[in-house]
Design a protein around this motif. Structure first.
Motif, PDB file in Angstrom:
ATOM      1  N   MET A 197       1.046  -1.214  -0.030  1.00 42.22           N
ATOM      2  CA  MET A 197       0.035  -0.068   0.039  1.00 42.22           C
ATOM      3  C   MET A 197       0.769   1.397  -0.043  1.00 42.22           C
ATOM      4  O   MET A 197       0.628   2.342  -0.650  1.00 42.22           O
ATOM      5  N   PHE A 198       1.909   1.343   0.941  1.00 44.30           N
ATOM      6  CA  PHE A 198       2.791   2.545   0.915  1.00 44.30           C
ATOM      7  C   PHE A 198       3.482   2.614  -0.442  1.00 44.30           C
ATOM      8  O   PHE A 198       3.698   3.718  -0.916  1.00 44.30           O
ATOM      9  N   ALA A 199       3.879   1.509  -1.062  1.00 45.56           N
ATOM     10  CA  ALA A 199       4.497   1.658  -2.310  1.00 45.56           C
ATOM     11  C   ALA A 199       3.732   2.403  -3.466  1.00 45.56           C
ATOM     12  O   ALA A 199       4.021   3.147  -4.099  1.00 45.56           O
ATOM     13  N   ALA A 200       2.325   1.744  -3.447  1.00 46.78           N
ATOM     14  CA  ALA A 200       1.522   2.306  -4.390  1.00 46.78           C
ATOM     15  C   ALA A 200       1.058   3.859  -4.221  1.00 46.78           C
ATOM     16  O   ALA A 200       0.854   4.474  -5.234  1.00 46.78           O
ATOM     17  N   ALA A 258       3.682  10.772  -6.668  1.00 45.31           N
ATOM     18  CA  ALA A 258       4.613  11.250  -7.987  1.00 45.31           C
ATOM     19  C   ALA A 258       3.618  11.238  -9.158  1.00 45.31           C
ATOM     20  O   ALA A 258       4.029  12.379  -9.864  1.00 45.31           O
ATOM     21  N   MET A 259       2.669  10.571  -9.344  1.00 45.70           N
ATOM     22  CA  MET A 259       2.045  10.468 -10.529  1.00 45.70           C
ATOM     23  C   MET A 259       1.001  11.663 -10.715  1.00 45.70           C
ATOM     24  O   MET A 259       0.987  12.708 -11.486  1.00 45.70           O
ATOM     25  N   VAL A 260       0.449  11.991  -9.468  1.00 45.48           N
ATOM     26  CA  VAL A 260      -0.550  13.255  -9.369  1.00 45.48           C
ATOM     27  C   VAL A 260       0.155  14.347  -9.666  1.00 45.48           C
ATOM     28  O   VAL A 260      -0.476  15.523  -9.946  1.00 45.48           O
ATOM     29  N   ARG A 261       1.333  14.771  -8.827  1.00 41.37           N
ATOM     30  CA  ARG A 261       2.309  15.676  -9.017  1.00 41.37           C
ATOM     31  C   ARG A 261       2.333  16.281 -10.328  1.00 41.37           C
ATOM     32  O   ARG A 261       2.793  17.526 -10.627  1.00 41.37           O
ATOM     33  N   SER A 262       2.753  15.122 -11.395  1.00 45.08           N
ATOM     34  CA  SER A 262       2.823  15.509 -12.646  1.00 45.08           C
ATOM     35  C   SER A 262       1.717  16.512 -13.271  1.00 45.08           C
ATOM     36  O   SER A 262       1.839  17.069 -14.250  1.00 45.08           O
ATOM     37  N   THR A 268       6.979   8.787 -14.449  1.00 39.56           N
ATOM     38  CA  THR A 268       7.391   8.020 -13.249  1.00 39.56           C
ATOM     39  C   THR A 268       7.173   6.617 -13.246  1.00 39.56           C
ATOM     40  O   THR A 268       6.920   5.976 -12.225  1.00 39.56           O
ATOM     41  N   SER A 269       7.322   6.204 -14.047  1.00 46.19           N
ATOM     42  CA  SER A 269       7.265   4.504 -14.508  1.00 46.19           C
ATOM     43  C   SER A 269       8.197   3.839 -13.749  1.00 46.19           C
ATOM     44  O   SER A 269       9.343   4.263 -13.629  1.00 46.19           O
ATOM     45  N   THR A 270       7.467   2.699 -13.234  1.00 45.23           N
ATOM     46  CA  THR A 270       8.572   1.900 -12.015  1.00 45.23           C
ATOM     47  C   THR A 270       8.138   0.408 -12.539  1.00 45.23           C
ATOM     48  O   THR A 270       7.145   0.092 -13.424  1.00 45.23           O
ATOM     49  N   GLU A 271       8.547  -0.445 -11.966  1.00 48.01           N
ATOM     50  CA  GLU A 271       8.355  -1.917 -11.969  1.00 48.01           C
ATOM     51  C   GLU A 271       6.986  -2.342 -11.245  1.00 48.01           C
ATOM     52  O   GLU A 271       6.439  -3.489 -11.155  1.00 48.01           O
ATOM     53  N   LEU A 272       6.439  -1.474 -10.333  1.00 51.94           N
ATOM     54  CA  LEU A 272       5.600  -1.653  -9.478  1.00 51.94           C
ATOM     55  C   LEU A 272       4.215  -2.340 -10.158  1.00 51.94           C
ATOM     56  O   LEU A 272       3.872  -3.547 -10.067  1.00 51.94           O
ATOM     57  N   TYR A 273       3.863  -1.629 -11.040  1.00 53.82           N
ATOM     58  CA  TYR A 273       2.513  -2.372 -11.750  1.00 53.82           C
ATOM     59  C   TYR A 273       2.891  -3.766 -12.644  1.00 53.82           C
ATOM     60  O   TYR A 273       1.864  -4.470 -12.669  1.00 53.82           O
ATOM     61  N   GLY A 274       4.031  -3.911 -13.000  1.00 55.23           N
ATOM     62  CA  GLY A 274       4.093  -5.274 -13.822  1.00 55.23           C
ATOM     63  C   GLY A 274       4.191  -6.060 -12.851  1.00 55.23           C
ATOM     64  O   GLY A 274       3.887  -7.363 -12.903  1.00 55.23           O
ATOM     65  N   VAL A 275       4.793  -6.025 -11.384  1.00 55.12           N
ATOM     66  CA  VAL A 275       4.655  -6.847 -10.336  1.00 55.12           C
ATOM     67  C   VAL A 275       3.318  -7.503  -9.831  1.00 55.12           C
ATOM     68  O   VAL A 275       2.708  -8.479  -9.678  1.00 55.12           O
ATOM     69  N   LEU A 276       2.434  -6.154  -9.705  1.00 58.11           N
ATOM     70  CA  LEU A 276       1.282  -6.504  -9.395  1.00 58.11           C
ATOM     71  C   LEU A 276       0.708  -7.366 -10.281  1.00 58.11           C
ATOM     72  O   LEU A 276      -0.345  -8.150 -10.107  1.00 58.11           O
ATOM     73  N   ARG A 277       0.551  -6.972 -11.630  1.00 58.38           N
ATOM     74  CA  ARG A 277      -0.080  -7.596 -12.846  1.00 58.38           C
ATOM     75  C   ARG A 277       0.241  -8.900 -12.853  1.00 58.38           C
ATOM     76  O   ARG A 277      -0.748 -10.051 -12.916  1.00 58.38           O
ATOM     77  N   ARG A 278       1.724  -9.375 -12.601  1.00 59.94           N
ATOM     78  CA  ARG A 278       1.847 -11.018 -12.498  1.00 59.94           C
ATOM     79  C   ARG A 278       1.346 -11.414 -11.257  1.00 59.94           C
ATOM     80  O   ARG A 278       0.776 -12.784 -11.474  1.00 59.94           O
ATOM     81  N   THR A 279       1.439 -10.829 -10.272  1.00 58.42           N
ATOM     82  CA  THR A 279       1.132 -11.589  -8.881  1.00 58.42           C
ATOM     83  C   THR A 279      -0.606 -11.641  -8.926  1.00 58.42           C
ATOM     84  O   THR A 279      -0.998 -12.728  -8.383  1.00 58.42           O
ATOM     85  N   LEU A 280      -1.481 -10.719  -9.254  1.00 59.56           N
ATOM     86  CA  LEU A 280      -2.655 -10.719  -9.366  1.00 59.56           C
ATOM     87  C   LEU A 280      -3.354 -11.573 -10.375  1.00 59.56           C
ATOM     88  O   LEU A 280      -4.423 -12.335 -10.256  1.00 59.56           O
TER      89      LEU A 280
END
Length: 272
Positions: free
Chosen positions: A183-186, A192-196, A257-269
Motif C-alpha cells: 500500500m505504501f509503495a502504491a 509522484a503521478m498526481v504531482r505531474s 514516473t514509470s516503475t516496475e511496481l505495476y508489472g509486479v502487481l499484474r503478474r501477482t494478481l
C-alpha cells in the motif's frame, strides 16, 4: 486491572521501546514483573512502578513461570534462553521478537526437547498502541499455554491465536506487513503521478484513504479464491484486471514516473 488474587509472576527480557511498553502493560495489569535489559538504566522508570530488576537475564527467567522476550533478533533470543535451559524447564516462553517462521519452529524444537513450552508472537502495533483498543498480537504454538496465560497476553492488545505451527504467527505477521508495504509503495507511486498534473500527495491521501478502507472490506470475498480456488467464481476476470493495470502503468509512463511496481502487481494478481 487484573485481580491481584490471579496475579502472575512474569519476567520480561528486553526493554527497548516495545519491551518497555509491554512491561508497563503488565504492571498496570497488577502482575509481579521482573525485568532485565543490557542497559540497566532503562528499567529505572519501571522500578518506580513496581518492577523488579534482575542482575542477569538468566536470573530474570528463573524468577517466573511465564517468560516474555522482546529483543533484537533470533540470535539474541538464543543467547539468552540456551544458557538458561535448565531453569526454564516447565516454564512457558513467549517470544515476541520478530523472527522468521523457520526460526520460530527451530526455537520450538529446541525448547520441546528441554521441557519448555513456547509461544511465538507477532505484535501488530507500535509501542504507543500497546494495551489500547487497536492493538492486537498474533500467537502460535502451544495451545494449552496460550489458554493458560491468555488473560495476561490480552493486556498487550487483542490476543489472536492462529495455530499450533510455531511458524504461523510469524507468517501472518509478515503477510500483514507485506500488505502494508505494498500500500505504501502504491501511494508513493501515485503521489509522484498526481504531482505531474499539478496535484499533491496530500490531496491524494485525502481521496485514497476512504476508498482503501472500503476496498479492504472486500478481502474476505477474495479469500475463497486462495483457500478453495476450484470452487471460486471470479467477479472480475484476470484479463480485465490485467488490462486495468496496464492502463495504470501507461499513465505512470506518461507522467514520467514509470516503475516496475505495476508489472509486479499484474503478474501477482493475474499470472499473465
Amino acid at each position: 486491572m487484573t485481580n491481584m488474587a490471579t496475579a502472575q509472576q512474569v519476567s520480561l527480557i528486553g526493554l527497548g521501546a516495545m519491551g518497555t511498553a509491554l512491561a508497563k502493560a503488565l504492571l498496570a495489569g497488577g502482575h509481579e514483573v521482573t525485568v532485565w535489559n543490557r542497559t540497566p538504566a532503562r528499567a529505572d522508570a519501571l522500578v518506580a512502578d513496581g518492577a523488579k530488576v534482575a542482575a542477569s537475564s538468566a536470573e530474570a527467567m528463573a524468577a517466573a513461570d511465564l517468560v516474555i522476550l522482546c529483543v533484537l533478533d533470533d540470535a539474541a533470543v538464543r543467547e539468552h534462553v540456551e544458557p538458561a535451559a535448565t531453569g526454564l524447564r516447565g516454564s512457558t516462553v513467549v517470544n515476541l521478537t520478530t523472527t522468521t517462521p523457520e526460526q520460530a519452529r527451530a526455537l520450538g524444537t529446541w525448547a520441546a526437547a528441554r521441557g519448555i513450552d513456547v509461544l511465538d508472537g507477532g505484535i501488530m502495533a507500535v509501542p504507543e498502541m500497546v494495551g489500547g483498543p487497536d492493538a492486537f498480537v498474533l500467537y502460535s504454538g502451544a495451545a494449552a499455554a496460550f489458554e493458560r496465560y491468555r488473560s495476561v497476553l490480552e493486556l498487550f492488545g487483542r490476543a489472536e491465536y492462529v495455530g499450533e505451527d510455531l511458524g504461523a504467527a510469524a507468517m501472518y505477521d509478515v503477510s500483514i506487513l507485506g500488505g502494508m508495504y505494498a500500500m505504501f509503495a502504491a501511494f508513493e507511486q501515485g503521489g509522484a503521478m498526481v504531482r505531474s498534473t499539478g496535484g499533491s500527495a496530500a490531496r491524494l491521501a485525502e481521496l485514497m484513504t476512504p476508498f482503501l478502507h472500503a476496498m479492504a472490506t472486500l478481502l474476505a470475498t477474495q479469500a475463497p479464491g486462495i483457500d478453495t480456488p476450484a470452487d471460486f467464481v471470479q467477479v472480475q476476470s484476470d484479463e480485465f484486471t490485467a488490462a486495468a493495470i496496464d492502463l495504470i502503468d501507461r499513465a505512470a509512463t506518461e507522467s514520467g514516473t514509470s516503475t516496475e511496481l505495476y508489472g509486479v502487481l499484474r503478474r501477482t494478481l493475474t499470472g499473465l
